[in-house]
Design a protein around this motif. Structure first.
Motif, mmCIF file in Angstrom:
data_model
loop_
_atom_site.group_PDB
_atom_site.id
_atom_site.type_symbol
_atom_site.label_atom_id
_atom_site.label_comp_id
_atom_site.label_asym_id
_atom_site.label_seq_id
_atom_site.Cartn_x
_atom_site.Cartn_y
_atom_site.Cartn_z
ATOM 1 N N ARG A 103 0.861 -1.183 0.000
ATOM 2 C CA ARG A 103 0.000 0.000 0.000
ATOM 3 C C ARG A 103 0.898 1.233 0.000
ATOM 4 O O ARG A 103 1.833 1.334 0.794
ATOM 5 C CB ARG A 103 -0.907 0.046 1.227
ATOM 6 N N LEU A 104 0.629 2.149 -0.907
ATOM 7 C CA LEU A 104 1.351 3.419 -0.944
ATOM 8 C C LEU A 104 0.716 4.337 0.085
ATOM 9 O O LEU A 104 -0.432 4.760 -0.073
ATOM 10 C CB LEU A 104 1.285 4.033 -2.345
ATOM 11 N N ILE A 105 1.431 4.625 1.160
ATOM 12 C CA ILE A 105 0.883 5.396 2.273
ATOM 13 C C ILE A 105 0.577 6.828 1.830
ATOM 14 O O ILE A 105 1.389 7.474 1.165
ATOM 15 C CB ILE A 105 1.864 5.396 3.467
ATOM 16 N N GLY A 106 -0.605 7.284 2.215
ATOM 17 C CA GLY A 106 -1.025 8.624 1.842
ATOM 18 C C GLY A 106 -1.913 8.657 0.621
ATOM 19 O O GLY A 106 -2.408 9.714 0.228
ATOM 20 N N TYR A 107 -2.105 7.504 -0.009
ATOM 21 C CA TYR A 107 -2.943 7.426 -1.200
ATOM 22 C C TYR A 107 -4.074 6.419 -0.953
ATOM 23 O O TYR A 107 -4.273 5.491 -1.712
ATOM 24 C CB TYR A 107 -2.115 7.003 -2.418
ATOM 25 N N GLU A 108 -4.807 6.637 0.145
ATOM 26 C CA GLU A 108 -5.859 5.696 0.513
ATOM 27 C C GLU A 108 -6.978 5.627 -0.518
ATOM 28 O O GLU A 108 -7.751 4.679 -0.537
ATOM 29 C CB GLU A 108 -6.462 6.065 1.878
ATOM 30 N N ASN A 109 -7.054 6.657 -1.379
ATOM 31 C CA ASN A 109 -8.096 6.623 -2.404
ATOM 32 C C ASN A 109 -7.735 5.692 -3.550
ATOM 33 O O ASN A 109 -8.546 5.436 -4.435
ATOM 34 C CB ASN A 109 -8.348 8.040 -2.946
ATOM 35 N N ARG A 110 -6.503 5.180 -3.530
ATOM 36 C CA ARG A 110 -6.120 4.191 -4.525
ATOM 37 C C ARG A 110 -6.333 2.795 -3.950
ATOM 38 O O ARG A 110 -6.124 2.571 -2.764
ATOM 39 C CB ARG A 110 -4.640 4.333 -4.913
ATOM 40 N N PRO A 111 -6.717 1.829 -4.778
ATOM 41 C CA PRO A 111 -6.892 0.461 -4.272
ATOM 42 C C PRO A 111 -5.561 -0.149 -3.886
ATOM 43 O O PRO A 111 -4.500 0.277 -4.352
ATOM 44 C CB PRO A 111 -7.511 -0.275 -5.461
ATOM 45 N N ILE A 112 -5.597 -1.162 -3.014
ATOM 46 C CA ILE A 112 -4.390 -1.900 -2.666
ATOM 47 C C ILE A 112 -3.815 -2.492 -3.936
ATOM 48 O O ILE A 112 -4.525 -3.099 -4.738
ATOM 49 C CB ILE A 112 -4.690 -3.001 -1.636
ATOM 50 N N GLU A 115 2.984 8.807 9.901
ATOM 51 C CA GLU A 115 2.073 8.335 10.948
ATOM 52 C C GLU A 115 1.223 9.496 11.475
ATOM 53 O O GLU A 115 0.020 9.339 11.713
ATOM 54 C CB GLU A 115 2.871 7.695 12.085
ATOM 55 N N PHE A 116 1.835 10.645 11.633
ATOM 56 C CA PHE A 116 1.113 11.837 12.084
ATOM 57 C C PHE A 116 0.022 12.215 11.086
ATOM 58 O O PHE A 116 -1.098 12.577 11.451
ATOM 59 C CB PHE A 116 2.106 12.980 12.279
ATOM 60 N N SER A 117 0.340 12.106 9.802
ATOM 61 C CA SER A 117 -0.647 12.455 8.779
ATOM 62 C C SER A 117 -1.838 11.501 8.817
ATOM 63 O O SER A 117 -2.986 11.912 8.587
ATOM 64 C CB SER A 117 -0.003 12.434 7.387
ATOM 65 N N LEU A 118 -1.590 10.228 9.120
ATOM 66 C CA LEU A 118 -2.690 9.271 9.236
ATOM 67 C C LEU A 118 -3.611 9.639 10.399
ATOM 68 O O LEU A 118 -4.837 9.495 10.310
ATOM 69 C CB LEU A 118 -2.140 7.858 9.435
ATOM 70 N N LEU A 119 -3.006 10.132 11.491
ATOM 71 C CA LEU A 119 -3.795 10.555 12.640
ATOM 72 C C LEU A 119 -4.637 11.782 12.302
ATOM 73 O O LEU A 119 -5.816 11.870 12.664
ATOM 74 C CB LEU A 119 -2.879 10.852 13.827
ATOM 75 N N LEU A 120 -4.040 12.738 11.603
ATOM 76 C CA LEU A 120 -4.766 13.960 11.256
ATOM 77 C C LEU A 120 -5.943 13.659 10.334
ATOM 78 O O LEU A 120 -7.000 14.280 10.442
ATOM 79 C CB LEU A 120 -3.820 14.955 10.579
ATOM 80 N N ARG A 121 -5.763 12.695 9.447
ATOM 81 C CA ARG A 121 -6.824 12.355 8.500
ATOM 82 C C ARG A 121 -7.810 11.342 9.083
ATOM 83 O O ARG A 121 -8.785 10.997 8.436
ATOM 84 C CB ARG A 121 -6.214 11.763 7.223
ATOM 85 N N LYS A 122 -7.496 10.868 10.296
ATOM 86 C CA LYS A 122 -8.289 9.795 10.904
ATOM 87 C C LYS A 122 -8.428 8.636 9.924
ATOM 88 O O LYS A 122 -9.525 8.092 9.680
ATOM 89 C CB LYS A 122 -9.655 10.310 11.348
ATOM 90 N N ALA A 165 -4.343 2.134 12.436
ATOM 91 C CA ALA A 165 -4.092 1.013 13.364
ATOM 92 C C ALA A 165 -3.846 1.537 14.770
ATOM 93 O O ALA A 165 -4.662 2.267 15.317
ATOM 94 C CB ALA A 165 -2.938 0.164 12.857
ATOM 95 N N ASN A 166 -2.672 1.220 15.374
ATOM 96 C CA ASN A 166 -2.389 1.627 16.753
ATOM 97 C C ASN A 166 -1.551 2.904 16.830
ATOM 98 O O ASN A 166 -0.896 3.177 17.826
ATOM 99 C CB ASN A 166 -1.680 0.503 17.513
ATOM 100 N N ALA A 167 -1.571 3.693 15.763
ATOM 101 C CA ALA A 167 -0.821 4.955 15.768
ATOM 102 C C ALA A 167 -1.372 5.881 16.850
ATOM 103 O O ALA A 167 -2.553 5.874 17.157
ATOM 104 C CB ALA A 167 -0.924 5.631 14.400
ATOM 105 N N SER A 168 -0.486 6.686 17.426
ATOM 106 C CA SER A 168 -0.905 7.641 18.453
ATOM 107 C C SER A 168 0.047 8.825 18.454
ATOM 108 O O SER A 168 1.196 8.727 18.008
ATOM 109 C CB SER A 168 -0.905 6.983 19.837
ATOM 110 N N TYR A 169 -0.441 9.957 18.971
ATOM 111 C CA TYR A 169 0.400 11.145 19.068
ATOM 112 C C TYR A 169 1.598 10.892 19.980
ATOM 113 O O TYR A 169 2.722 11.327 19.680
ATOM 114 C CB TYR A 169 -0.421 12.329 19.590
#
Length: 341
Positions: free
Chosen positions: A186-195, A291-298, A303-307
């Motif tokens: 998975r290309l991180i940051g491109y969740e709108n693209r399929p796996i 990881e921070f960007s994943l948190l900001l975008r919810k 997964a278990n990411a945290s600030y």
């Protein structure tokens, strides 16, 4: 805005010390009236004096000063040199008689004749940022945003080579994973693209690259020996024939040289023995920014990411933080943690 601009002016003064004897610099302002406050010169003392006298008050219409800057640059054009206009703007080009589309066409014409454009944006609105990004793209240059004192220093001093010198345009990166080694990615940051299917190429668009610029693409992968199920469905009409290889993946970098319109390709294959089991400090920092960007975008993939995790891991790789960027990032994450409660 003025407070920040004055700090940026101070950093421009620091930039002057990096100029070479063959370099020339001119300054055109549009504060009160479009005015050439410094004719093209290599004299660092003259440049420093002109910078000290700059006044950011008033507005004569940035288009007027913009056209004047191109005139000065054209008159002092150096064949074979890096001829570039550096525009510092708040993104407002609505004052004079030239429309935005006319302004873009002006930049494109100047680019075709050898005059590039880079933009420093002192703005925060999405519409303004979109406007100056369009100008920078039309001018074969970079677009940098100055939001605080640190970003001003980063853009105008430590990364000025990347701001002023475009070495490749229309850069695209293709990554092809070896299915014998990687089951899925998975290309991180491109969740709108399929796996991605591991037998297919995937593309990362990097735009234009300046001297010293880097493009980072982070992937989450599932090893071929993992027990995790593969997300790749069986195809009814196609079968994949694996090519015997121990390589992990192949990277293809497609680009155009600034002066050409024909594409060139660089190819590099990576084997397992070229991958370090101990990630570098820079890689660790980049992964925590992601990881921070994943948190900001919810993000559904956080997964278990945290600030707290981001802060703790960045602090372990901040020992060589000479410019203070990583420490500033930690403070940013702390603010986000407070606001997210």
């Amino acid at each position: 805005g003025g407070f920040l601009v004055h700090y940026a002016i101070a950093d421009v003064a620091a930039l002057v010390e990096q100029l070479r004897p063959e370099d020339r610099m001119s300054i055109v302002t549009c504060a009160g009236a479009a005015e050439v406050v410094l004719e093209p010169t290599a004299d660092k003392q003259k440049i420093a004096t002109a910078i000290d006298l700059l006044d950011t008050a008033g507005n004569a219409g940035q288009n007027v000063g913009f056209v004047e800057a191109y005139r000065v640059a054209r008159e002092s054009f150096v064949p074979g040199g890096n001829n570039r206009v550096l525009l510092a703007t708040d993104g407002d080009f609505s004052i004079s008689g030239m429309s935005e589309s006319e302004l873009v066409r002006l930049v494109e014409r100047q680019k075709e004749s050898g005059l590039a454009l880079s933009v420093l944006g002192f703005c925060s609105e999405d519409e303004e940022r979109s406007r100056i990004m369009q100008l920078a793209a039309a001018g074969n240059g970079s677009c940098s945003y100055v939001n605080d004192i640190l970003s001003a220093r980063k853009t105008l001093v430590s990364e000025m080579g990347a701001t002023l010198a475009t070495i490749a345009k229309e850069v695209n990166i293709q990554v092809e994973f070896n299915p014998a080694q990687v089951k899925a990615y998975r290309l991180i940051g491109y969740e709108n693209r399929p796996i991605g299917r591991v037998n297919a190429k995937n593309l990362v668009g990097g735009g234009d690259l300046g001297e010293g610029h880097t493009v980072t693409a982070l992937y989450e992968i599932v090893s071929a020996v993992s027990d995790a199920p593969s997300p790749n469905e069986e195809l009814k009409y196609q079968r994949t024939e694996l090519i015997g290889s121990d390589e992990l993946f192949t990277v293809k970098l497609q680009y155009k040289k600034p002066e050409n319109n024909s594409s060139e390709m660089l190819v590099c294959s990576i084997s397992p023995d070229e991958v370090s089991a101990v990630p570098s400090d820079d890689f660790c920092f980049a992964s925590e920014v992601a990881e921070f960007s994943l948190l900001l975008r919810k993000s559904a993939y956080r997964a278990n990411a945290s600030y707290d995790r981001v802060i703790d891991r960045v602090r372990t790789v901040s020992e060589r933080d000479s410019n203070g960027f990583r420490s500033e990032f930690v403070r940013l994450v702390e603010k986000a943690r407070t606001l997210d409660k």
